[in-house]
Design a protein around this motif. Structure first.
Motif, PDB file in Angstrom:
ATOM      1  N   GLU A  13      14.726   6.996  -4.026  1.00  0.00           N
ATOM      2  CA  GLU A  13      13.945   6.488  -5.146  1.00  0.00           C
ATOM      3  C   GLU A  13      12.661   5.832  -4.664  1.00  0.00           C
ATOM      4  N   VAL A  14      11.592   6.058  -5.427  1.00  0.00           N
ATOM      5  CA  VAL A  14      10.292   5.464  -5.115  1.00  0.00           C
ATOM      6  C   VAL A  14      10.199   4.124  -5.842  1.00  0.00           C
ATOM      7  N   ILE A  15       9.991   3.071  -5.083  1.00  0.00           N
ATOM      8  CA  ILE A  15       9.973   1.707  -5.603  1.00  0.00           C
ATOM      9  C   ILE A  15       8.574   1.143  -5.432  1.00  0.00           C
ATOM     10  N   GLY A  16       8.040   0.565  -6.492  1.00  0.00           N
ATOM     11  CA  GLY A  16       6.710  -0.017  -6.434  1.00  0.00           C
ATOM     12  C   GLY A  16       6.728  -1.498  -6.756  1.00  0.00           C
ATOM     13  N   VAL A  17       5.935  -2.260  -6.011  1.00  0.00           N
ATOM     14  CA  VAL A  17       5.780  -3.688  -6.262  1.00  0.00           C
ATOM     15  C   VAL A  17       4.366  -3.917  -6.785  1.00  0.00           C
ATOM     16  N   ALA A  18       4.252  -4.386  -8.016  1.00  0.00           N
ATOM     17  CA  ALA A  18       2.953  -4.663  -8.624  1.00  0.00           C
ATOM     18  C   ALA A  18       2.683  -6.158  -8.559  1.00  0.00           C
ATOM     19  N   GLY A  19       1.595  -6.528  -7.889  1.00  0.00           N
ATOM     20  CA  GLY A  19       1.263  -7.925  -7.692  1.00  0.00           C
ATOM     21  C   GLY A  19       1.661  -8.357  -6.297  1.00  0.00           C
ATOM     22  N   CYS A  20       0.874  -7.967  -5.293  1.00  0.00           N
ATOM     23  CA  CYS A  20       1.243  -8.208  -3.895  1.00  0.00           C
ATOM     24  C   CYS A  20       0.440  -9.370  -3.322  1.00  0.00           C
ATOM     25  N   GLN A  44      -6.685  -6.535  -5.708  1.00  0.00           N
ATOM     26  CA  GLN A  44      -7.472  -6.985  -4.574  1.00  0.00           C
ATOM     27  C   GLN A  44      -7.727  -5.814  -3.622  1.00  0.00           C
ATOM     28  N   PRO A  45      -8.841  -5.849  -2.886  1.00  0.00           N
ATOM     29  CA  PRO A  45      -9.135  -4.771  -1.930  1.00  0.00           C
ATOM     30  C   PRO A  45      -7.993  -4.575  -0.936  1.00  0.00           C
ATOM     31  N   ILE A  46      -7.726  -3.329  -0.598  1.00  0.00           N
ATOM     32  CA  ILE A  46      -6.615  -3.009   0.298  1.00  0.00           C
ATOM     33  C   ILE A  46      -6.781  -3.692   1.647  1.00  0.00           C
ATOM     34  N   ALA A  47      -8.018  -3.854   2.103  1.00  0.00           N
ATOM     35  CA  ALA A  47      -8.265  -4.464   3.414  1.00  0.00           C
ATOM     36  C   ALA A  47      -7.673  -5.863   3.516  1.00  0.00           C
ATOM     37  N   LYS A  48      -7.506  -6.545   2.374  1.00  0.00           N
ATOM     38  CA  LYS A  48      -6.958  -7.899   2.387  1.00  0.00           C
ATOM     39  C   LYS A  48      -5.447  -7.924   2.583  1.00  0.00           C
ATOM     40  N   SER A  49      -4.814  -6.753   2.586  1.00  0.00           N
ATOM     41  CA  SER A  49      -3.355  -6.680   2.691  1.00  0.00           C
ATOM     42  C   SER A  49      -2.874  -6.665   4.134  1.00  0.00           C
ATOM     43  N   GLY A  50      -3.767  -6.624   5.091  1.00  0.00           N
ATOM     44  CA  GLY A  50      -3.390  -6.702   6.498  1.00  0.00           C
ATOM     45  C   GLY A  50      -2.416  -5.616   6.896  1.00  0.00           C
TER      46      GLY A  50
END
Length: 281
Positions: A13-20, A44-50
């Motif tokens: 199953e594909v699980i998504g977390v909205a609000g990271c 937020q920009p992906i670059a901020k997700s480290g």
């Protein structure tokens, strides 16, 4: 950007977390570490997700493709509406979606009404959590769960990956009711502990000595006992921090109160939280 599936584990199953953000990001990381097929969504920009960047999406349409289980960890009702029915509209954009898990702390009244606004083939679970960011980072959150037992049983492996304590409170909506009542106590302890520490300063008492005393005495509470590890313990009020969220959480509890409930004390606690100023070490 894709999903990770750990070798030797078969999670289809594909699980998504909205609000990271502060809570959602470590929850996403915990699910990934446990071997689930996961992806994250945030504005937020992906670059901020480290280190989580390869799991992240900022395009709701791409995030929704093949999505089966959605976990929402956004700030409030407005953002929840945006994710479910508004600009992101994941309910409409994700035809394979069969389960939504609400982890944000919201008004129980709003959560209860969601059942009438979400298609019946989608299972709804309310799973607000407690423990602050440090517990999310260490995968030891406490979850207050509401929903059908069969749905909770099916999703328990997800909660096992993110948490350490699980409290089944009843049907959908009861997890949220329990959470706002718990947070009402947390707000009360936060307001009074900060007041006591301010008074201690004025009296010349050492902060560390007093906190050690409180931890083994009748004034013991989670906020005081964990004062040096809670990331927001010294914060003042801001719309974007946990002190501001506590104000919102008290309002969520008040929204669910019956018309004849005496709300004077919760309102006083809310006002005290609003007046908190940053506290220096």
């Amino acid at each position: 950007m894709g999903e990770h599936v750990r070798e030797g584990r078969d999670y289809r199953e594909v699980i998504g977390v909205a609000g990271c953000g502060r809570m959602g990001a470590p929850m996403l990381a915990a699910l990934d570490k446990a071997g689930f097929c996961v992806r994250g969504f945030d504005v937020q920009p992906i670059a901020k997700s480290g280190p989580l960047s390869d799991l992240m999406h900022t395009d709701a349409c791409i995030f929704a493709k093949g999505l089966q289980i959605l976990i929402t960890v956004v700030r409030d009702i407005t953002q929840t509406e945006e994710v479910l029915h508004g600009p992101q509209g994941l309910i409409a954009q994700a035809p394979d979606l069969h389960t939504i898990i609400i982890c944000s702390t919201l008004s129980p009244r709003y959560v209860h009404d969601l059942r009438e606004r979400v298609p019946g083939h989608i299972a709804l679970i309310d799973a607000p959590m407690s423990g602050a960011a440090i517990a999310a980072q260490e995968a030891r959150l406490s979850f207050m769960l509401g929903g059908a037992d069969s749905d909770l049983d099916r999703c328990q492996p997800l909660f096992d990956a993110m948490g350490a304590h699980f409290h089944r409170m009843g049907v959908f909506g009861m997890g949220m009711q329990a959470k706002v009542l718990n947070n009402l106590l947390a707000a009360s302890n936060t307001a009074m502990t900060r007041l006591v520490l301010d008074w201690a300063d004025e009296a010349g008492l050492d902060e560390c000595a007093l906190l050690d005393l409180i931890n083994t005495s009748s004034g013991q509470n989670w906020f005081a006992s964990n004062f040096d590890t809670i990331e927001f313990s010294r914060d003042g009020l801001s719309d974007n921090n946990s002190i501001g969220i506590l104000v919102k959480d008290v309002e969520s509890a008040l929204d669910a109160a019956t018309p004849d409930t005496d709300t004077a004390l919760p309102r006083a606690v809310q006002d005290a939280i609003r007046q908190l100023k940053p506290r220096c070490p």
